[in-house]
Write a protein that holds these residues in place. Sequence first.
Motif, PDB file in Angstrom:
ATOM      1  N   GLU A 155     -37.019  15.551  14.266  1.00 45.06           N
ATOM      2  CA  GLU A 155     -35.574  15.323  14.266  1.00 45.06           C
ATOM      3  C   GLU A 155     -35.052  14.800  12.931  1.00 45.06           C
ATOM      4  O   GLU A 155     -33.860  14.834  12.680  1.00 45.06           O
ATOM      5  CB  GLU A 155     -35.153  14.387  15.402  1.00 45.06           C
ATOM      6  CG  GLU A 155     -35.626  12.966  15.264  1.00 45.06           C
ATOM      7  CD  GLU A 155     -36.927  12.711  16.010  1.00 45.06           C
ATOM      8  OE1 GLU A 155     -37.302  11.548  16.132  1.00 45.06           O
ATOM      9  OE2 GLU A 155     -37.590  13.653  16.460  1.00 45.06           O
ATOM     10  N   THR A 178     -31.965  19.895  13.364  1.00 45.86           N
ATOM     11  CA  THR A 178     -31.088  19.573  14.486  1.00 45.86           C
ATOM     12  C   THR A 178     -31.340  20.510  15.659  1.00 45.86           C
ATOM     13  O   THR A 178     -31.049  20.162  16.793  1.00 45.86           O
ATOM     14  CB  THR A 178     -29.607  19.664  14.085  1.00 45.86           C
ATOM     15  OG1 THR A 178     -29.336  20.977  13.584  1.00 45.86           O
ATOM     16  CG2 THR A 178     -29.274  18.623  13.037  1.00 45.86           C
ATOM     17  N   ARG A 179     -31.897  21.666  15.392  1.00 46.37           N
ATOM     18  CA  ARG A 179     -32.162  22.639  16.459  1.00 46.37           C
ATOM     19  C   ARG A 179     -33.406  22.276  17.252  1.00 46.37           C
ATOM     20  O   ARG A 179     -33.457  22.438  18.465  1.00 46.37           O
ATOM     21  CB  ARG A 179     -32.320  24.041  15.859  1.00 46.37           C
ATOM     22  CG  ARG A 179     -32.395  25.145  16.887  1.00 46.37           C
ATOM     23  CD  ARG A 179     -32.369  26.522  16.254  1.00 46.37           C
ATOM     24  NE  ARG A 179     -33.595  26.862  15.588  1.00 46.37           N
ATOM     25  CZ  ARG A 179     -34.637  27.444  16.183  1.00 46.37           C
ATOM     26  NH1 ARG A 179     -34.585  27.753  17.447  1.00 46.37           N
ATOM     27  NH2 ARG A 179     -35.713  27.734  15.504  1.00 46.37           N
ATOM     28  N   VAL A 180     -34.434  21.786  16.580  1.00 44.06           N
ATOM     29  CA  VAL A 180     -35.703  21.402  17.205  1.00 44.06           C
ATOM     30  C   VAL A 180     -35.967  19.948  16.824  1.00 44.06           C
ATOM     31  O   VAL A 180     -36.059  19.622  15.653  1.00 44.06           O
ATOM     32  CB  VAL A 180     -36.853  22.313  16.711  1.00 44.06           C
ATOM     33  CG1 VAL A 180     -38.196  21.818  17.209  1.00 44.06           C
ATOM     34  CG2 VAL A 180     -36.608  23.759  17.122  1.00 44.06           C
ATOM     35  N   THR A 181     -36.094  19.082  17.836  1.00 50.08           N
ATOM     36  CA  THR A 181     -36.310  17.666  17.531  1.00 50.08           C
ATOM     37  C   THR A 181     -37.778  17.276  17.554  1.00 50.08           C
ATOM     38  O   THR A 181     -38.155  16.247  17.012  1.00 50.08           O
ATOM     39  CB  THR A 181     -35.544  16.774  18.517  1.00 50.08           C
ATOM     40  OG1 THR A 181     -35.963  17.076  19.853  1.00 50.08           O
ATOM     41  CG2 THR A 181     -34.041  16.970  18.385  1.00 50.08           C
ATOM     42  N   LYS A 235     -36.249  20.400  22.159  1.00 51.68           N
ATOM     43  CA  LYS A 235     -35.103  19.577  21.760  1.00 51.68           C
ATOM     44  C   LYS A 235     -34.831  18.563  22.862  1.00 51.68           C
ATOM     45  O   LYS A 235     -34.796  18.911  24.044  1.00 51.68           O
ATOM     46  CB  LYS A 235     -33.870  20.449  21.541  1.00 51.68           C
ATOM     47  CG  LYS A 235     -32.657  19.672  21.052  1.00 51.68           C
ATOM     48  CD  LYS A 235     -31.525  20.603  20.694  1.00 51.68           C
ATOM     49  CE  LYS A 235     -30.291  19.848  20.240  1.00 51.68           C
ATOM     50  NZ  LYS A 235     -30.423  19.204  18.958  1.00 51.68           N
TER      51      LYS A 235
END
Length: 121
Positions: free
Chosen positions: A57, A61-64, A17
Amino acid sequence: MPVEKTAPPVTAFMLIKTTPEWLAMTPQERMNAFSTQVVPAIKSKTTGVRSRFYDTEFYSTRVTDVWVWEADDHDAYRLLIDALRETPFWDRYFTVVDLLVGTENGYARTYGVEAVTTITT
């Protein structure tokens, strides 16, 4: 079918992220940071690693981003992670959310069977 005797490559799915510090940089500053801080550290510490980078992304939202690494063996992978941890990439520009590490079709090698895959043409 004979069981494969050579060690398979190690594949790591690095779920990351972006941080506010990374996003505050211009695109040119980001590329410069990678080419002058991250890539040289990797090249100086290990060999036999390759990567691909995926933007996520748009959907998460947790991992971009997902950085997929393939290393020739576990030692090369270990050296890669050690190198990354010594750069601003690790916990400054990005937060490493999770590491998913495995070997492709490991079950097939374990049991000496043909790998189950799907290929469409």
